[in-house]
Structures are given as structure tokens and as C-alpha cells.
Write a protein that holds these residues in place. Structure first.
Motif, PDB file in Angstrom:
ATOM      1  N   ALA A   1       8.677  21.904 -24.028  1.00  0.00           N
ATOM      2  CA  ALA A   1       7.617  22.732 -23.434  1.00  0.00           C
ATOM      3  C   ALA A   1       6.567  21.907 -22.707  1.00  0.00           C
ATOM      4  O   ALA A   1       5.777  22.460 -21.935  1.00  0.00           O
ATOM      5  N   ASN A   2       6.548  20.613 -22.910  1.00  0.00           N
ATOM      6  CA  ASN A   2       5.590  19.767 -22.191  1.00  0.00           C
ATOM      7  C   ASN A   2       5.870  19.731 -20.696  1.00  0.00           C
ATOM      8  O   ASN A   2       4.962  19.508 -19.885  1.00  0.00           O
ATOM      9  N   ASP A   3       7.153  19.953 -20.338  1.00  0.00           N
ATOM     10  CA  ASP A   3       7.539  19.828 -18.924  1.00  0.00           C
ATOM     11  C   ASP A   3       8.259  21.054 -18.366  1.00  0.00           C
ATOM     12  O   ASP A   3       8.568  21.087 -17.171  1.00  0.00           O
ATOM     13  N   HIS A   4       8.558  22.037 -19.229  1.00  0.00           N
ATOM     14  CA  HIS A   4       9.345  23.185 -18.776  1.00  0.00           C
ATOM     15  C   HIS A   4       8.754  24.485 -19.320  1.00  0.00           C
ATOM     16  O   HIS A   4       8.109  24.497 -20.371  1.00  0.00           O
ATOM     17  N   PRO A   5       9.030  25.614 -18.651  1.00  0.00           N
ATOM     18  CA  PRO A   5       8.618  26.914 -19.180  1.00  0.00           C
ATOM     19  C   PRO A   5       9.375  27.259 -20.466  1.00  0.00           C
ATOM     20  O   PRO A   5      10.605  27.182 -20.521  1.00  0.00           O
ATOM     21  N   LEU A   6       8.634  27.645 -21.499  1.00  0.00           N
ATOM     22  CA  LEU A   6       9.207  28.086 -22.771  1.00  0.00           C
ATOM     23  C   LEU A   6       8.520  29.381 -23.163  1.00  0.00           C
ATOM     24  O   LEU A   6       7.305  29.421 -23.371  1.00  0.00           O
TER      25      LEU A   6
ATOM     26  N   GLN B   1      11.208  22.689 -34.095  1.00  0.00           N
ATOM     27  CA  GLN B   1       9.878  22.764 -33.490  1.00  0.00           C
ATOM     28  C   GLN B   1       9.602  21.539 -32.618  1.00  0.00           C
ATOM     29  O   GLN B   1       9.061  21.657 -31.521  1.00  0.00           O
ATOM     30  N   LYS B   2       9.978  20.369 -33.111  1.00  0.00           N
ATOM     31  CA  LYS B   2       9.762  19.133 -32.358  1.00  0.00           C
ATOM     32  C   LYS B   2      10.558  19.144 -31.052  1.00  0.00           C
ATOM     33  O   LYS B   2      10.056  18.746 -29.993  1.00  0.00           O
ATOM     34  N   LEU B   3      11.815  19.586 -31.131  1.00  0.00           N
ATOM     35  CA  LEU B   3      12.649  19.650 -29.930  1.00  0.00           C
ATOM     36  C   LEU B   3      12.007  20.546 -28.865  1.00  0.00           C
ATOM     37  O   LEU B   3      11.901  20.176 -27.691  1.00  0.00           O
ATOM     38  N   LEU B   4      11.587  21.732 -29.297  1.00  0.00           N
ATOM     39  CA  LEU B   4      11.044  22.690 -28.348  1.00  0.00           C
ATOM     40  C   LEU B   4       9.656  22.288 -27.861  1.00  0.00           C
ATOM     41  O   LEU B   4       9.304  22.546 -26.708  1.00  0.00           O
TER      42      LEU B   4
ATOM     43  N   GLU C   1      22.172  25.704 -35.206  1.00  0.00           N
ATOM     44  CA  GLU C   1      21.227  26.035 -34.148  1.00  0.00           C
ATOM     45  C   GLU C   1      20.572  24.771 -33.592  1.00  0.00           C
ATOM     46  O   GLU C   1      20.332  24.663 -32.389  1.00  0.00           O
ATOM     47  N   TYR C   2      20.290  23.819 -34.459  1.00  0.00           N
ATOM     48  CA  TYR C   2      19.714  22.547 -34.012  1.00  0.00           C
ATOM     49  C   TYR C   2      20.677  21.856 -33.052  1.00  0.00           C
ATOM     50  O   TYR C   2      20.277  21.358 -32.005  1.00  0.00           O
ATOM     51  N   GLU C   3      21.964  21.865 -33.389  1.00  0.00           N
ATOM     52  CA  GLU C   3      22.977  21.265 -32.508  1.00  0.00           C
ATOM     53  C   GLU C   3      23.071  22.027 -31.199  1.00  0.00           C
ATOM     54  O   GLU C   3      23.201  21.424 -30.122  1.00  0.00           O
ATOM     55  N   ASN C   4      23.009  23.358 -31.278  1.00  0.00           N
ATOM     56  CA  ASN C   4      23.061  24.160 -30.061  1.00  0.00           C
ATOM     57  C   ASN C   4      21.877  23.861 -29.149  1.00  0.00           C
ATOM     58  O   ASN C   4      22.019  23.771 -27.924  1.00  0.00           O
ATOM     59  N   LEU C   5      20.695  23.722 -29.752  1.00  0.00           N
ATOM     60  CA  LEU C   5      19.519  23.409 -28.965  1.00  0.00           C
ATOM     61  C   LEU C   5      19.648  22.054 -28.276  1.00  0.00           C
ATOM     62  O   LEU C   5      19.258  21.888 -27.120  1.00  0.00           O
ATOM     63  N   GLN C   6      20.215  21.087 -28.982  1.00  0.00           N
ATOM     64  CA  GLN C   6      20.423  19.770 -28.382  1.00  0.00           C
ATOM     65  C   GLN C   6      21.350  19.862 -27.172  1.00  0.00           C
ATOM     66  O   GLN C   6      21.117  19.227 -26.145  1.00  0.00           O
TER      67      GLN C   6
END
Length: 287
Positions: free
Chosen positions: A98-103, A91-94, A57-62
Motif C-alpha cells: 500500500a505504500n506504492d499502490h492502491p489498496l 498485514q506486513k505484506l499488504l 492465503e499468505y502464499e497466494n498473496l505472495q
């Protein structure tokens, strides 16, 4: 094109796939978002990422973040082994995203990722209204099976404390596996332990599939649900064809999915973060 225009016209949906996936609320949410995304007025592509959690999942998120999606809708439940709360790196990735995009988080209230928005069901209210309904029916001895969603049990205990019913409403200390087979086995064990004369008037299973297993065991023992009321949780549509009669706390997942997608779609253009929202469940009878 994405770099030049500053947006990708992609909305990514991250969804969990695990054991008993078909008997959960998540296929309903996925279907609802798919239907909403298929509207002719929707001008962005929706990509679904199904995950089992962990490293993959971490790889998918990347990979998803590399596409620079305009927004992410995240459905993975925090209380499971696949959940975001189990992995700091995700959590760090998201959080950075989220600082610049809708999450948008659906169905779980994450508090460790700032700048995100959450649409979820008030689980405390669900537990509260479920046990209240059984008590209002006249049930004097109510047994609530604790699930890994602690807020549901908290709602049961809240009602018992408010009305001084701790001697009549019992919440198990043990967390139970919430599948059909476990519901069947656990009721059989309860019946063997208590005996016919000492069984509760009602059982709050806090999960529909688990409630079906309990109903199956009761049918095997020739016990009518009029004698021992059963309350599930989720309001799964498959419950309507299961052949058992019980009550269930309904999570309005189609409404949540539809509103969440609309909110995220508007959020992309407005750049204004919406307020998080808790939806109130209600109770129906499965016949």
C-alpha cells in the motif's frame, strides 16, 4: 513488459470462501465487480483470488504481489478466522504494497494497514436503525442476538442507552453461530426457556440466514411474525424467495462494489488516495 512499462494492467480481488459462502454478501460483491470489470471501457484485467485464509492465503498473496498488480481490492472480513486481523505477516505484506499502490478494503474497517482506503457499511448505524425500527413499530420487549460483528450490537445498545430503554431492549452476552440451523435451534431453546407468555415482542437476529432459521422455528410452533417481529441483517437477495416474512437491515453491497471498483480504477491513474467511505444501511420488509 511489466518491468519495462512500470505497470501490469492487473487489478487483483481477494475474496473469502468459507462455510455458508453462498448465503453471504460476498458472492453479490464478486458478481458486481465482475460485471463492472467486464465493461468495454475497462482496459485492465481483473484476477479473483478466493481464499480460505491461513498459510495458503499468505502464499497466494505472495504470488499476486509478484505479478505487481496495479491495485488490490481486499474483501476478507476481519472478524472471521480468515481475517487479516488474525495474521500479522499478511498485514506486513499488504502494508508494504500500500505504500506504492492502491489498496482498497471492502466491508471491514481495517485500522492497522496504513495508506489503504476502506469502503464499508456503518455497522453501528445498522444496529441502531434496526432496533429503532422495531421500537417505533410498538415492540416493547426486544431481544437482540449478538453476532461476531460487535458493532451491530453496539448500535443496538447505543439506541437503548439514548432513549433509556435498557429494561426493554436486551442484547445477549453470548455470540451465536449465524446459520439457519442455529437460528432454528436457538429460538426453540428460547421458547422452551421463556414459555409462550414471556417471549419478546421482537427479535433482532442481525443476520438474514439466522433470521430465516428463527422464522422456520416460529412456523413450526405456529407463531406468526405479526406476534413476534423478526429483523434480519444484510438484505440478501435469496431472502426474497425464502418463503418467510421478516424485516432486514440492507447493506447496499452492489452500490459499494460498483463505487469501489470505479474509485480504484481512477486511483491507479490519478495516484491520489481517495477518502474512505461509510455507507448508510436501510430497512426493507421481506414478504
Amino acid at each position: 513488459r511489466t518491468l519495462k512499462m512500470g505497470h501490469s494492467d492487473i487489478i487483483a480481488v481477494v475474496n473469502v470462501v468459507g462455510s455458508n459462502y453462498g448465503a453471504t454478501i460476498y458472492p453479490i460483491i464478486t458478481e458486481s465487480i465482475s460485471y463492472r470489470a467486464g465493461n468495454d471501457n475497462i482496459k485492465r484485467d481483473v484476477i479473483f483470488i478466493h481464499t480460505l485464509g491461513g498459510i495458503k492465503e499468505y502464499e497466494n498473496l505472495q504470488r499476486i504481489l509478484a505479478l505487481n498488480p496495479d491495485a488490490i481490492i481486499y474483501l476478507v472480513p476481519s472478524h472471521s478466522q480468515y481475517g487479516l486481523s488474525q495474521n500479522v505477516e499478511r498485514q506486513k505484506l499488504l502494508s508494504a504494497y500500500a505504500n506504492d499502490h492502491p489498496l482498497m478494503f471492502l466491508m471491514e474497517q481495517y485500522k492497522n494497514v496504513s495508506n489503504a482506503c476502506t469502503y464499508a457499511v456503518d455497522e453501528i448505524a445498522g444496529g441502531y436503525c434496526g432496533v429503532k425500527f422495531l421500537h417505533d413499530m410498538g415492540c416493547e420487549k426486544i431481544l437482540c442476538f449478538r453476532s461476531n460483528i460487535a458493532l451491530r450490537a453496539e448500535g443496538c445498545l447505543k439506541y437503548a442507552c439514548e432513549y433509556n430503554l435498557m429494561d426493554k431492549i436486551t442484547v445477549t452476552n453470548q455470540e451465536y453461530n449465524y446459520d439457519f440451523e442455529s437460528g432454528y435451534k436457538d429460538f426453540m431453546n428460547l421458547y422452551e426457556e421463556k414459555g409462550a407468555l414471556n417471549m419478546p415482542d421482537a427479535i433482532f437476529a442481525t443476520c438474514d440466514v439466522y433470521a430465516m432459521g428463527i422464522c422456520s422455528a416460529m412456523k413450526k410452533l405456529d407463531i406468526d411474525t405479526k406476534d413476534i417481529a423478526v429483523m434480519g441483517y444484510d438484505g440478501l437477495e435469496i431472502s426474497q424467495i425464502c418463503g418467510y416474512s421478516f424485516y432486514t437491515v440492507v447493506q447496499p453491497v452492489r452500490e459499494i462494489a460498483d463505487q469501489a471498483f470505479t474509485t480504484v480504477y481512477q486511483w491507479i491513474d490519478s495516484k491520489e488516495k481517495p477518502s474512505s467511505k461509510l455507507f448508510i444501511p436501510h430497512i426493507i420488509k421481506i414478504n
